[in-house]
Scaffold this active site. Structure first.
Site, PDB file in Angstrom:
ATOM      1  N   HIS A   1       0.846  -1.194   0.000  1.00  0.00           N
ATOM      2  CA  HIS A   1       0.000   0.000   0.000  1.00  0.00           C
ATOM      3  C   HIS A   1       0.883   1.247   0.000  1.00  0.00           C
ATOM      4  CE1 HIS A   1       0.469  -0.697   4.482  1.00  0.00           C
ATOM      5  NE2 HIS A   1       0.819   0.574   4.376  1.00  0.00           N
ATOM      6  N   ALA A   2       0.253   2.365  -0.254  1.00  0.00           N
ATOM      7  CA  ALA A   2       0.895   3.678  -0.075  1.00  0.00           C
ATOM      8  C   ALA A   2      -0.014   4.502   0.821  1.00  0.00           C
ATOM      9  CB  ALA A   2       1.079   4.362  -1.422  1.00  0.00           C
TER      10      ALA A   2
END
Ligand code: TYD
Length: 133
Positions: A50-51
């Protein structure tokens, strides 16, 4: 250039052992609002994926070792963490995956914000779309 820093913490060490203290200011980049830690992950498991849109984190491998794969949509690099004296400072809009966990690996994450699912980008194509804007 990928936007991350490797922080080298000051160690207060003597014959009794070692201590690192992290306090916002000269040796730490933000006010810590949340701490979490991860352990007991098998070597080949890939976590993260994820970011974050806003969140900043400093990641410390307090025991053992693991690899962090960082990606800003243009380039990708791997940072190997194996020392409690180093912190990986990741700012927003970096896709991260972590893997290659040693059996004794404990990863502590110091975060600039409370947990907020709306700050996560969990789809890689969505991440590429957002960073291209
Ligand atoms: P997740 O973000 O999937 O972990 P990783 O990126 O390391 O693979 O989080 C695992 C679970 O823990 C998920 O149900 C959300 C929860 N969680 C919290 O409740 N608070 C937190 O601060 C974090 C990081 C996760």
């Amino acid at each position: 250039m990928l936007n991350y820093d490797l922080l080298n913490f000051k160690v207060h060490g003597d014959h009794t052992g070692n201590l690192v203290a992290l306090e916002k200011g000269a040796d730490f980049p933000f006010e810590i609002k949340r701490v979490y830690y991860i352990w007991g992950t098998d070597k080949d498991v890939v976590r993260g994926k994820h970011a974050h849109r806003k969140l900043e984190q400093v990641i410390v491998c307090t025991s053992g070792s693991c690899d962090f794969i960082l990606d800003d949509g243009k380039e990708r690099t791997t940072v190997h963490l194996d020392s409690p004296t180093q912190g990986l400072h990741i700012k927003s809009n970096i896709w991260r995956e972590f893997t290659n966990f040693s059996p004794d690996c404990v990863v502590m994450v110091l975060a600039s914000e409370h947990y907020d699912e709306s700050d996560y980008i969990r789809d890689y194509n969505q991440f590429l779309t957002e960073v291209a804007k």
